[in-house]
Write an enzyme that holds these catalytic residues in place. Structure first.
Site, PDB file in Angstrom:
ATOM      1  N   ARG A   1       0.826  -1.219   0.000  1.00 43.97           N
ATOM      2  CA  ARG A   1       0.000   0.000   0.000  1.00 43.97           C
ATOM      3  C   ARG A   1       0.859   1.268   0.000  1.00 43.97           C
ATOM      4  NH1 ARG A   1      -2.237  -3.655  -1.012  1.00 43.97           N
ATOM      5  NH2 ARG A   1      -4.010  -4.661  -0.037  1.00 43.97           N
TER       6      ARG A   1
ATOM      7  N   SER B   1     -10.382  -0.579   4.519  1.00 41.74           N
ATOM      8  CA  SER B   1      -9.484  -0.690   5.676  1.00 41.74           C
ATOM      9  C   SER B   1      -8.862   0.657   5.982  1.00 41.74           C
ATOM     10  CB  SER B   1      -8.376  -1.701   5.387  1.00 41.74           C
ATOM     11  OG  SER B   1      -8.936  -2.995   5.335  1.00 41.74           O
TER      12      SER B   1
ATOM     13  N   GLU C   1      -3.886   3.649   6.329  1.00 35.77           N
ATOM     14  CA  GLU C   1      -3.823   3.372   4.885  1.00 35.77           C
ATOM     15  C   GLU C   1      -4.543   4.519   4.159  1.00 35.77           C
ATOM     16  OE1 GLU C   1      -5.018  -0.603   3.663  1.00 35.77           O
ATOM     17  OE2 GLU C   1      -5.906   0.221   1.841  1.00 35.77           O
TER      18      GLU C   1
HETATM   19  C1  LIG Z   1     -15.634  -0.737   0.690  1.00 35.43           C
HETATM   20  C2  LIG Z   1     -14.198  -0.507   0.332  1.00 35.43           C
HETATM   21  C3  LIG Z   1     -13.358  -1.593   0.151  1.00 35.43           C
HETATM   22  C4  LIG Z   1     -12.009  -1.393  -0.174  1.00 35.43           C
HETATM   23  N1  LIG Z   1     -11.218  -2.487  -0.349  1.00 35.43           N
HETATM   24  C5  LIG Z   1      -9.920  -2.306  -0.719  1.00 35.43           C
HETATM   25  C6  LIG Z   1      -9.081  -3.433  -0.953  1.00 35.43           C
HETATM   26  O1  LIG Z   1      -9.483  -4.585  -0.860  1.00 35.43           O
HETATM   27  N2  LIG Z   1      -7.796  -3.197  -1.294  1.00 35.43           N
HETATM   28  C7  LIG Z   1      -7.290  -1.948  -1.417  1.00 35.43           C
HETATM   29  O2  LIG Z   1      -6.104  -1.801  -1.758  1.00 35.43           O
HETATM   30  N3  LIG Z   1      -8.066  -0.859  -1.210  1.00 35.43           N
HETATM   31  C8  LIG Z   1      -9.355  -1.010  -0.869  1.00 35.43           C
HETATM   32  N4  LIG Z   1     -10.147   0.082  -0.641  1.00 35.43           N
HETATM   33  C9  LIG Z   1      -9.545   1.429  -0.691  1.00 35.43           C
HETATM   34  C10 LIG Z   1      -9.577   2.116  -2.071  1.00 35.43           C
HETATM   35  O3  LIG Z   1     -10.633   1.627  -2.879  1.00 35.43           O
HETATM   36  C11 LIG Z   1      -8.240   1.976  -2.820  1.00 35.43           C
HETATM   37  O4  LIG Z   1      -7.182   2.535  -2.086  1.00 35.43           O
HETATM   38  C12 LIG Z   1      -8.280   2.621  -4.206  1.00 35.43           C
HETATM   39  O5  LIG Z   1      -7.107   2.292  -4.895  1.00 35.43           O
HETATM   40  C13 LIG Z   1      -8.428   4.144  -4.161  1.00 35.43           C
HETATM   41  O6  LIG Z   1      -8.733   4.580  -5.470  1.00 35.43           O
HETATM   42  P1  LIG Z   1      -9.503   5.951  -5.708  1.00 35.43           P
HETATM   43  O7  LIG Z   1      -9.591   6.167  -7.180  1.00 35.43           O
HETATM   44  O8  LIG Z   1     -10.782   5.969  -4.961  1.00 35.43           O
HETATM   45  O9  LIG Z   1      -8.446   6.975  -5.084  1.00 35.43           O
HETATM   46  P2  LIG Z   1      -8.768   8.244  -4.166  1.00 35.43           P
HETATM   47  O10 LIG Z   1      -9.353   7.818  -2.869  1.00 35.43           O
HETATM   48  O11 LIG Z   1      -9.504   9.252  -4.958  1.00 35.43           O
HETATM   49  O12 LIG Z   1      -7.267   8.757  -3.899  1.00 35.43           O
HETATM   50  C14 LIG Z   1      -6.407   7.951  -3.087  1.00 35.43           C
HETATM   51  C15 LIG Z   1      -4.981   8.547  -3.188  1.00 35.43           C
HETATM   52  O13 LIG Z   1      -4.517   8.385  -4.507  1.00 35.43           O
HETATM   53  C16 LIG Z   1      -4.166   9.646  -5.075  1.00 35.43           C
HETATM   54  N5  LIG Z   1      -4.529   9.611  -6.481  1.00 35.43           N
HETATM   55  C17 LIG Z   1      -5.763   9.380  -7.013  1.00 35.43           C
HETATM   56  N6  LIG Z   1      -5.692   9.405  -8.356  1.00 35.43           N
HETATM   57  C18 LIG Z   1      -4.389   9.651  -8.672  1.00 35.43           C
HETATM   58  C19 LIG Z   1      -3.687   9.791  -9.908  1.00 35.43           C
HETATM   59  N7  LIG Z   1      -4.293   9.672 -11.094  1.00 35.43           N
HETATM   60  N8  LIG Z   1      -2.339  10.039  -9.873  1.00 35.43           N
HETATM   61  C20 LIG Z   1      -1.704  10.135  -8.671  1.00 35.43           C
HETATM   62  N9  LIG Z   1      -2.317  10.036  -7.470  1.00 35.43           N
HETATM   63  C21 LIG Z   1      -3.644   9.783  -7.482  1.00 35.43           C
HETATM   64  C22 LIG Z   1      -4.968  10.663  -4.284  1.00 35.43           C
HETATM   65  O14 LIG Z   1      -4.378  11.945  -4.324  1.00 35.43           O
HETATM   66  C23 LIG Z   1      -4.931  10.042  -2.905  1.00 35.43           C
HETATM   67  O15 LIG Z   1      -3.712  10.328  -2.258  1.00 35.43           O
HETATM   68  C24 LIG Z   1     -11.500  -0.079  -0.319  1.00 35.43           C
HETATM   69  C25 LIG Z   1     -12.365   1.018  -0.157  1.00 35.43           C
HETATM   70  C26 LIG Z   1     -13.703   0.810   0.165  1.00 35.43           C
HETATM   71  C27 LIG Z   1     -14.604   2.005   0.290  1.00 35.43           C
END
Ligand SMILES: Cc1cc2nc3c(=O)[nH]c(=O)nc-3n(C[C@H](O)[C@H](O)[C@H](O)COP(=O)(O)OP(=O)(O)OC[C@H]3O[C@@H](n4cnc5c(N)ncnc54)[C@H](O)[C@@H]3O)c2cc1C
Length: 301
Positions: A175, A223, A293
């Site tokens: 992560r 998480s 995380e």
């Molecule tokens: C119900 C639920 C279950 C989940 N299960 C998991 C799981 O099993 N495994 C897991 O790893 N995660 C899980 N997550 C967390 C999350 O979905 C992941 O971390 C996901 O990768 C975040 O993607 P996002 O597009 O929503 O990023 P955001 O939340 O919008 O951003 C997260 C971070 O990434 C940065 N970011 C976003 N886009 C870019 C880009 N294009 N370039 C550079 N930086 C960027 C943002 O600035 C921020 O720091 C879960 C979340 C929920 C709500």
């Protein structure tokens, strides 16, 4: 103040930039104060032109689906750049390679790879974010991890310059992804294997299994804490007696102790206070420091 500096934008962008946008509408916790400015590009060239016009001192925050973000109640100074609904290309390049833009939801990558007979990509179905967020977090689920499949990434820097980078340019961990500062992901080429037998049932089974142990459908960020080198964050929190512990309208999930739920009217300050309470309690009871995380950003109210 960034508000004045953005008056230098060309009329084309000035009319498309939104003001005072509540981040609670763009995060899966449904909390967070307003972003000064919010921009959704039409495509990569449009995004590069926009970034080139932004004065260098204006802060930028890129977001995908906000599924790993706690935005504080005072909101975000500067500009939020949203890739979801914008950078949405997904194509097959060869027998085993695909090109994906940063705004593509991970679930779509999983489904399309199954249709193409490529795997293992089913794990992406468990990540409710975009590819950009998955690259930034090295998101993983069900034993799969994003960066294991990366051949190259395309990035954009703060001056609007595009370049291609290799995994060797990054320090990649659990992560955690450390790369050059002030660059963001606009897409990637990913590699999978031919997986002739894979079908949509595989995704359904994984998601069904997850529903039994996680509070899917409630407002959360998945998480909250990474697992420490020894043990599981959820077990440590549960055995510290914190399941169900509540501050305001936020509580530690009864179903999975590493999830914090917003029951409807929590503020970011409630969620953050709960995070800190969990960290203090686990440190006192188990002598272990939990690290978040989720990314905590923005100004306090
Ligand atoms: C119900 C639920 C279950 C989940 N299960 C998991 C799981 O099993 N495994 C897991 O790893 N995660 C899980 N997550 C967390 C999350 O979905 C992941 O971390 C996901 O990768 C975040 O993607 P996002 O597009 O929503 O990023 P955001 O939340 O919008 O951003 C997260 C971070 O990434 C940065 N970011 C976003 N886009 C870019 C880009 N294009 N370039 C550079 N930086 C960027 C943002 O600035 C921020 O720091 C879960 C979340 C929920 C709500």
């Amino acid at each position: 103040m960034s508000a004045q500096r953005l008056t230098d934008l060309s009329p084309e962008f000035a009319t498309r930039v939104l003001h005072d946008v509540p981040m609670s509408k763009h995060t899966s916790w449904h909390v967070g104060g307003p972003a000064d400015y919010f921009f959704t590009p039409r495509d990569v060239s449009d995004l590069a032109s926009f970034v080139r016009q932004l004065p260098p001192e204006v802060p930028v925050l890129w977001i995908g689906l906000g599924s790993n973000l706690l935005v504080r109640d005072g909101g975000i100074r500067g500009v939020v750049i949203a890739t979801h609904g914008a950078l949405g290309a997904l194509e097959r390049l060869s027998a085993t390679r695909i090109r994906v833009e940063a705004g593509v939801p991970c679930a779509r990558i999983a489904r399309q790879c199954v249709k193409w007979g490529l795997g293992p990509a089913e794990f992406f179905a468990g990540i409710p974010g975009t590819l950009g967020g998955a690259l930034a977090m090295n998101a993983g689920a069900f034993g799969g991890e994003t960066w294991r499949h990366v051949i190259e990434v395309d990035v954009l820097d703060r001056r609007g310059v595009r370049r291609t980078r290799k995994p060797a340019d990054y320090e990649i961990g659990y992560r955690s992804v450390k790369g050059p500062d002030h660059e963001w992901f606009i897409g990637a080429r990913l590699e999978f294997e031919r997986a002739a037998g894979v079908n949509a049932d595989a995704i359904r089974d994984l998601l069904d299994k997850r529903k039994q142990t996680q509070p899917i459908g409630e407002w959360s960020c998945g998480s909250v804490f990474t697992n420490p080198p020894t043990g599981h964050a959820a077990q440590l929190i549960e055995s510290a007696g914190l399941k169900g512990f509540r501050i305001g309208d936020a509580s530690v999930s009864e179903k999975h102790a590493n999830f914090i739920i917003n029951h409807g009217s929590a503020r970011a300050a409630d969620v953050e206070a709960l995070i800190e309470h969990v960290q203090r309690t686990v440190a006192r009871v188990h002598g272990i420091e939990l690290h978040t995380e989720v990314r905590i950003v923005g100004a306090p109210a």
